[in-house]
Design a protein around this motif. Structure first.
Motif, mmCIF file in Angstrom:
data_model
loop_
_atom_site.group_PDB
_atom_site.id
_atom_site.type_symbol
_atom_site.label_atom_id
_atom_site.label_comp_id
_atom_site.label_asym_id
_atom_site.label_seq_id
_atom_site.Cartn_x
_atom_site.Cartn_y
_atom_site.Cartn_z
ATOM 1 N N PHE A 23 0.803 -1.218 0.000
ATOM 2 C CA PHE A 23 0.000 0.000 0.000
ATOM 3 C C PHE A 23 0.838 1.271 0.000
ATOM 4 O O PHE A 23 0.309 2.364 0.174
ATOM 5 C CB PHE A 23 -0.951 0.002 1.201
ATOM 6 N N ALA A 24 2.123 1.143 -0.173
ATOM 7 C CA ALA A 24 2.994 2.321 -0.177
ATOM 8 C C ALA A 24 2.994 2.958 -1.559
ATOM 9 O O ALA A 24 3.156 2.292 -2.571
ATOM 10 C CB ALA A 24 4.406 1.923 0.210
ATOM 11 N N SER A 25 2.805 4.255 -1.589
ATOM 12 C CA SER A 25 2.859 4.978 -2.858
ATOM 13 C C SER A 25 4.313 5.281 -3.193
ATOM 14 O O SER A 25 5.180 5.261 -2.322
ATOM 15 C CB SER A 25 2.068 6.281 -2.749
ATOM 16 N N PRO A 26 4.609 5.589 -4.449
ATOM 17 C CA PRO A 26 5.974 5.990 -4.800
ATOM 18 C C PRO A 26 6.444 7.194 -3.977
ATOM 19 O O PRO A 26 7.612 7.278 -3.610
ATOM 20 C CB PRO A 26 5.874 6.342 -6.280
ATOM 21 N N ALA A 27 5.538 8.106 -3.662
ATOM 22 C CA ALA A 27 5.904 9.273 -2.851
ATOM 23 C C ALA A 27 6.324 8.849 -1.450
ATOM 24 O O ALA A 27 7.288 9.367 -0.895
ATOM 25 C CB ALA A 27 4.734 10.251 -2.778
ATOM 26 N N THR A 28 5.623 7.888 -0.880
ATOM 27 C CA THR A 28 5.970 7.405 0.448
ATOM 28 C C THR A 28 7.355 6.769 0.437
ATOM 29 O O THR A 28 8.182 7.043 1.309
ATOM 30 C CB THR A 28 4.936 6.373 0.940
ATOM 31 N N VAL A 29 7.607 5.951 -0.556
ATOM 32 C CA VAL A 29 8.893 5.268 -0.647
ATOM 33 C C VAL A 29 10.025 6.275 -0.803
ATOM 34 O O VAL A 29 11.052 6.190 -0.137
ATOM 35 C CB VAL A 29 8.892 4.248 -1.804
ATOM 36 N N SER A 30 9.829 7.286 -1.652
ATOM 37 C CA SER A 30 10.905 8.250 -1.888
ATOM 38 C C SER A 30 11.121 9.167 -0.689
ATOM 39 O O SER A 30 12.252 9.496 -0.360
ATOM 40 C CB SER A 30 10.614 9.074 -3.141
ATOM 41 N N ARG A 31 10.074 9.551 -0.003
ATOM 42 C CA ARG A 31 10.219 10.448 1.146
ATOM 43 C C ARG A 31 10.773 9.736 2.373
ATOM 44 O O ARG A 31 11.480 10.325 3.168
ATOM 45 C CB ARG A 31 8.876 11.079 1.497
ATOM 46 N N MET A 32 10.429 8.487 2.528
ATOM 47 C CA MET A 32 10.852 7.748 3.702
ATOM 48 C C MET A 32 12.235 7.128 3.535
ATOM 49 O O MET A 32 12.838 6.697 4.498
ATOM 50 C CB MET A 32 9.848 6.630 4.025
ATOM 51 N N GLY A 33 12.742 7.081 2.317
ATOM 52 C CA GLY A 33 14.034 6.446 2.103
ATOM 53 C C GLY A 33 13.998 4.987 2.506
ATOM 54 O O GLY A 33 14.841 4.500 3.237
ATOM 55 N N MET A 34 12.998 4.261 2.054
ATOM 56 C CA MET A 34 12.805 2.877 2.467
ATOM 57 C C MET A 34 13.859 1.960 1.874
ATOM 58 O O MET A 34 14.323 2.148 0.769
ATOM 59 C CB MET A 34 11.424 2.387 2.033
#
Length: 79
Positions: A23-34
């Motif tokens: 359920f992670a959006s690309p924005a979430t992945v990029s902002r969180m540095g996952m």
């Protein structure tokens, strides 16, 4: 999502662990540095072995014994 932001001091860090990124959006992945590590990549004995190499030669034999006798037995019990 209401757009409200909570401010934290510079010394505050967060670590989130998730089972998957379904359920992670690309924005979430990029902002969180996952960083994604699969179960196959995470091997406790490999991590512990690497850590042991960084310990002094004087303490390493005791640490290996304690890890085998205590840590890995406890890990097997929990997992």
């Amino acid at each position: 999502p209401n757009g409200e932001r909570i401010s934290f001091e510079g010394n505050v860090n967060f670590l989130f662990e998730t089972h998957d990124l379904r359920f992670a959006s690309p924005a979430t992945v990029s902002r969180m540095g996952m960083i994604f590590l699969s179960d196959e990549d995470m091997n406790a004995s490999r991590l512990v072995s690497k850590w042991l190499l960084s310990q002094s030669d004087v303490h390493r034999p005791d640490l290996e014994t304690w890890l085998d006798d205590l840590f890995f037995r406890a890990l097997d019990f929990v997992v």
